[in-house]
Design an enzyme around this catalytic site. Structure first.
Site, PDB file in Angstrom:
ATOM      1  N   LYS A  59      -2.883 -10.227  10.442  1.00  0.00           N
ATOM      2  CA  LYS A  59      -2.779 -10.134  11.903  1.00  0.00           C
ATOM      3  C   LYS A  59      -3.606 -11.257  12.526  1.00  0.00           C
ATOM      4  O   LYS A  59      -4.727 -11.526  12.085  1.00  0.00           O
ATOM      5  CB  LYS A  59      -3.308  -8.778  12.403  1.00  0.00           C
ATOM      6  CG  LYS A  59      -2.282  -7.653  12.227  1.00  0.00           C
ATOM      7  CD  LYS A  59      -2.720  -6.426  12.995  1.00  0.00           C
ATOM      8  CE  LYS A  59      -1.799  -5.248  12.735  1.00  0.00           C
ATOM      9  NZ  LYS A  59      -0.574  -5.248  13.534  1.00  0.00           N
ATOM     10  N   HIS A 117      -1.114  -5.896   5.547  1.00  0.00           N
ATOM     11  CA  HIS A 117      -0.671  -6.834   6.582  1.00  0.00           C
ATOM     12  C   HIS A 117      -1.690  -6.983   7.711  1.00  0.00           C
ATOM     13  O   HIS A 117      -1.623  -7.928   8.475  1.00  0.00           O
ATOM     14  CB  HIS A 117       0.720  -6.467   7.112  1.00  0.00           C
ATOM     15  CG  HIS A 117       0.762  -5.284   8.030  1.00  0.00           C
ATOM     16  ND1 HIS A 117       0.680  -3.992   7.580  1.00  0.00           N
ATOM     17  CD2 HIS A 117       0.872  -5.193   9.373  1.00  0.00           C
ATOM     18  CE1 HIS A 117       0.752  -3.172   8.614  1.00  0.00           C
ATOM     19  NE2 HIS A 117       0.870  -3.867   9.724  1.00  0.00           N
ATOM     20  N   LYS A 124       0.840  -1.188   0.000  1.00  0.00           N
ATOM     21  CA  LYS A 124       0.000   0.000   0.000  1.00  0.00           C
ATOM     22  C   LYS A 124       0.887   1.255   0.000  1.00  0.00           C
ATOM     23  O   LYS A 124       2.042   1.126   0.421  1.00  0.00           O
ATOM     24  CB  LYS A 124      -0.925  -0.007   1.206  1.00  0.00           C
ATOM     25  CG  LYS A 124      -0.236   0.334   2.531  1.00  0.00           C
ATOM     26  CD  LYS A 124      -1.234   0.603   3.607  1.00  0.00           C
ATOM     27  CE  LYS A 124      -1.012   1.878   4.327  1.00  0.00           C
ATOM     28  NZ  LYS A 124       0.092   2.058   5.201  1.00  0.00           N
ATOM     29  N   HIS A 171      -6.082  -0.369   6.000  1.00  0.00           N
ATOM     30  CA  HIS A 171      -6.162  -1.416   7.022  1.00  0.00           C
ATOM     31  C   HIS A 171      -7.515  -1.518   7.724  1.00  0.00           C
ATOM     32  O   HIS A 171      -8.079  -2.589   7.871  1.00  0.00           O
ATOM     33  CB  HIS A 171      -5.104  -1.169   8.104  1.00  0.00           C
ATOM     34  CG  HIS A 171      -3.709  -1.068   7.577  1.00  0.00           C
ATOM     35  ND1 HIS A 171      -3.202  -1.926   6.633  1.00  0.00           N
ATOM     36  CD2 HIS A 171      -2.687  -0.223   7.885  1.00  0.00           C
ATOM     37  CE1 HIS A 171      -1.935  -1.619   6.396  1.00  0.00           C
ATOM     38  NE2 HIS A 171      -1.607  -0.579   7.130  1.00  0.00           N
ATOM     39  N   GLU A 177      -1.621   4.638  18.063  1.00  0.00           N
ATOM     40  CA  GLU A 177      -0.213   4.241  18.230  1.00  0.00           C
ATOM     41  C   GLU A 177       0.542   5.298  19.015  1.00  0.00           C
ATOM     42  O   GLU A 177       0.270   6.494  18.871  1.00  0.00           O
ATOM     43  CB  GLU A 177       0.461   4.124  16.869  1.00  0.00           C
ATOM     44  CG  GLU A 177      -0.163   3.136  15.941  1.00  0.00           C
ATOM     45  CD  GLU A 177       0.524   3.148  14.585  1.00  0.00           C
ATOM     46  OE1 GLU A 177       1.383   2.297  14.366  1.00  0.00           O
ATOM     47  OE2 GLU A 177       0.226   4.032  13.765  1.00  0.00           O
ATOM     48  N   ASP A 188      -3.464   6.570   5.409  1.00  0.00           N
ATOM     49  CA  ASP A 188      -2.471   5.607   5.893  1.00  0.00           C
ATOM     50  C   ASP A 188      -3.127   4.427   6.610  1.00  0.00           C
ATOM     51  O   ASP A 188      -2.675   3.294   6.480  1.00  0.00           O
ATOM     52  CB  ASP A 188      -1.497   6.324   6.848  1.00  0.00           C
ATOM     53  CG  ASP A 188      -0.379   5.422   7.327  1.00  0.00           C
ATOM     54  OD1 ASP A 188       0.206   4.715   6.476  1.00  0.00           O
ATOM     55  OD2 ASP A 188      -0.071   5.423   8.531  1.00  0.00           O
ATOM     56  N   LYS A 196      -1.586   8.854  15.632  1.00  0.00           N
ATOM     57  CA  LYS A 196      -0.171   8.734  16.004  1.00  0.00           C
ATOM     58  C   LYS A 196       0.063   9.561  17.269  1.00  0.00           C
ATOM     59  O   LYS A 196      -0.666  10.525  17.531  1.00  0.00           O
ATOM     60  CB  LYS A 196       0.717   9.308  14.897  1.00  0.00           C
ATOM     61  CG  LYS A 196       0.585   8.587  13.561  1.00  0.00           C
ATOM     62  CD  LYS A 196       1.621   7.518  13.424  1.00  0.00           C
ATOM     63  CE  LYS A 196       1.652   6.921  12.033  1.00  0.00           C
ATOM     64  NZ  LYS A 196       2.023   5.498  12.068  1.00  0.00           N
TER      65      LYS A 196
HETATM   66  C1  BG6 Z   1       1.470   0.802   8.328  1.00  0.00           C
HETATM   67  C2  BG6 Z   1       1.326   2.290   8.418  1.00  0.00           C
HETATM   68  O1  BG6 Z   1       0.882   0.318   7.172  1.00  0.00           O
HETATM   69  O2  BG6 Z   1       0.884   0.212   9.482  1.00  0.00           O
HETATM   70  C3  BG6 Z   1       2.018   2.816   9.668  1.00  0.00           C
HETATM   71  O3  BG6 Z   1       1.900   2.905   7.263  1.00  0.00           O
HETATM   72  C4  BG6 Z   1       1.474   2.111  10.882  1.00  0.00           C
HETATM   73  O4  BG6 Z   1       1.869   4.217   9.779  1.00  0.00           O
HETATM   74  C5  BG6 Z   1       1.508   0.594  10.704  1.00  0.00           C
HETATM   75  O5  BG6 Z   1       2.280   2.482  11.993  1.00  0.00           O
HETATM   76  C6  BG6 Z   1       0.767  -0.091  11.844  1.00  0.00           C
HETATM   77  O6  BG6 Z   1       0.873  -1.470  11.751  1.00  0.00           O
HETATM   78  P1  BG6 Z   1       1.710  -2.319  12.790  1.00  0.00           P
HETATM   79  O7  BG6 Z   1       1.318  -3.729  12.499  1.00  0.00           O
HETATM   80  O8  BG6 Z   1       3.150  -2.043  12.502  1.00  0.00           O
HETATM   81  O9  BG6 Z   1       1.317  -1.862  14.152  1.00  0.00           O
END
Ligand code: BG6
Length: 454
Positions: free
Chosen positions: A165, A161, A131, A223, A199, A218, A322
């Site tokens: 998970k 991804h 992505k 996701h 996060e 993002d 974030k």
């Molecule tokens: C990514 C985003 O695809 O996923 C990031 O670009 C984000 O900004 C991340 O921090 C979060 O996924 P994970 O699995 O690393 O917590």
């Protein structure tokens, strides 16, 4: 012993390769040591095979490195993949099971796809793209047309991804293997759903990408809409590529911004200076590489509706930010309260709440139960189960499917386009400044006047 699969990594000298892809490969080989992988790193830098091998070794360090290293052969080839002649030479002698992984910026991936022809590609090759997939519905559709002119849709792997998970995959079992949940999984019994992925992390030196994307694109556009699709989908006949992807795509086709009103159904904010875990964090606008006048949000929330017979009327709120202190990462399903509690029972009669934590993996259920003391007074009780980490990290789960040429965990082309169409009204409203850009202190849980969703 398995025949070797060739994993060609475009952008093998870059950060994504060493930070995510190779550690995932190392972990995968630790649990599946029968695999044999020929890694061909490709980049424009003048690297030697030894340099590439070192990156592989270092990236495998967290896994059982020695055993994993036994399973790989590593080469490096210098090439500009946007030049047809160089691509042709690079791909010419590859046979057997081959995957081409584009660990390069989207513009380079798109240019490489333009330079490719079907004749250059080994039979059955898998094309794996990270992505963001396009920048809007139209550019995603153009990229899809290009990819499916090269190979069959099932050979295109649009990586998300979050689909790998373990909590996302756990949702399937929790929903479809429990009579306690499945018959209640609809607007009849469910009041609201929220999917939150906050996060502590800030920019991590990614301003070049993030400042042009923001939290909505993002995280929500990709996701979290995928997670929504898994939460809301109809039961697929099988947990296989065709059924699973049709079920999630059908949900996304029915998903709209709540009330078709992006102004009242979305919020955005960016962080100001603060501190997280005792470490000072500068204001987002003072982070290196940020252009403040872009007004990029670092926290986005939006409510959607899945307009079908199962879900109409249930708000699905997605949120991700974030630099959030004490961040929540969970899918929260709130059930309606019972219609009537007999007179004589006192205390809490709130609806049950099911939470799936998106790491660490945990599921909990809040119910009204008689607590200690007066047996007719209901109190809130939480039953919870630690599910433990999945066998594989999300990237390894996804990579394992790619290497097996199984598109089950890939975002289907139409779904990738649809996710852009779903968020476009919000992007437009924000571009027109119809929604204020709020602020929150780094390390807080978001703007004080926002309702917390968790
Ligand atoms: C990514 C985003 O695809 O996923 C990031 O670009 C984000 O900004 C991340 O921090 C979060 O996924 P994970 O699995 O690393 O917590």
């Amino acid at each position: 012993m398995d025949a070797a699969t060739t994993l060609v990594i475009f952008g093998s000298t870059g950060d994504l390769t060493s930070r995510l892809l190779l550690p995932a490969l190392g972990q995968l080989l630790t649990v599946a040591p029968e695999r044999r992988i020929r890694v061909i790193g490709v980049g424009t830098a003048d690297w030697t095979a030894e340099q590439q091998q070192k990156v592989v070794r270092d990236s495998f360090a967290a896994a059982d490195a020695e055993a994993a290293l036994e399973c790989v052969e590593v080469e490096y080839r210098r090439a500009d993949i946007t030049v047809a002649a160089e691509l042709k030479k690079l791909l010419k002698d590859l046979d057997g099971q081959v995957a081409l992984y584009f660990a390069v910026p989207p513009a380079v991936a798109a240019a490489a796809c333009e330079a490719m022809t079907p004749e250059m590609l080994p039979d059955g090759v898998m094309l794996a793209l990270e992505k963001p997939f396009g920048t809007d519905e139209e550019s995603a559709a153009a990229l899809n047309r290009r990819l499916t002119a090269l190979v069959d849709e099932k050979q295109v792997f649009r990586v998300d991804h979050f689909l790998g998970k373990s909590t996302t995959l756990n949702l399937l079992g929790a929903r479809f293997a429990n009579r306690l949940l499945e018959p209640l999984w609809s607007a009849e019994s469910i009041e609201s759903v929220s999917i939150v992925y906050d996060e502590k992390l800030g920019l991590e030196g990614r301003a070049g990408y993030y400042d042009g994307a923001g939290a909505l694109v993002d995280m929500l556009q990709s996701h979290l809409l995928q997670v929504l699709a898994v939460v809301a989908m109809e039961q697929p006949a099988t947990i296989g590529e065709a059924d699973l992807r049709e079920a999630t795509s059908a949900v996304l086709r029915a998903t709209r911004v709540w009330g078709d009103d992006p102004t009242s159904s979305s919020r955005r904010a960016r962080y100001t200076a603060g501190s997280i875990d005792g470490v000072d964090k500068p204001s987002y606008v003072d982070e290196p590489g940020v252009e403040p006048e872009r007004r990029t949000e670092t926290l986005a929330a939006a409510t959607f509706e899945v307009r079908n017979a199962r879900w109409t009327g249930v708000p699905f709120t997605l949120r991700s930010g974030k630099a959030i202190g004490d961040p929540a990462r969970e899918v929260v399903v709130r059930f309606k309260a019972v219609r009537h509690v007999p007179d004589g029972l006192r205390g809490s009669a709130d609806g049950a709440v099911v939470r799936f934590s998106l790491g660490p993996d945990r599921m909990s259920l809040d119910l009204n139960l008689n607590g200690a003391g007066d047996p007719l007074v209901l109190e809130r009780a939480t039953l919870s189960a630690d599910l433990g980490p999945g066998q594989l990290m999300a990237y390894a789960e996804v990579l394992s499917c790619i290497l097996d040429a199984d598109a089950m965990l890939s975002v289907r082309g139409d779904a990738a386009e649809r996710c852009w169409a779903i968020v476009q009204p919000i992007l437009d409203a924000w571009a027109n400044d119809e929604v204020p850009l709020d602020e929150y202190v780094a390390g807080s849980r978001g703007p004080e006047h926002w309702p917390f969703l968790g």
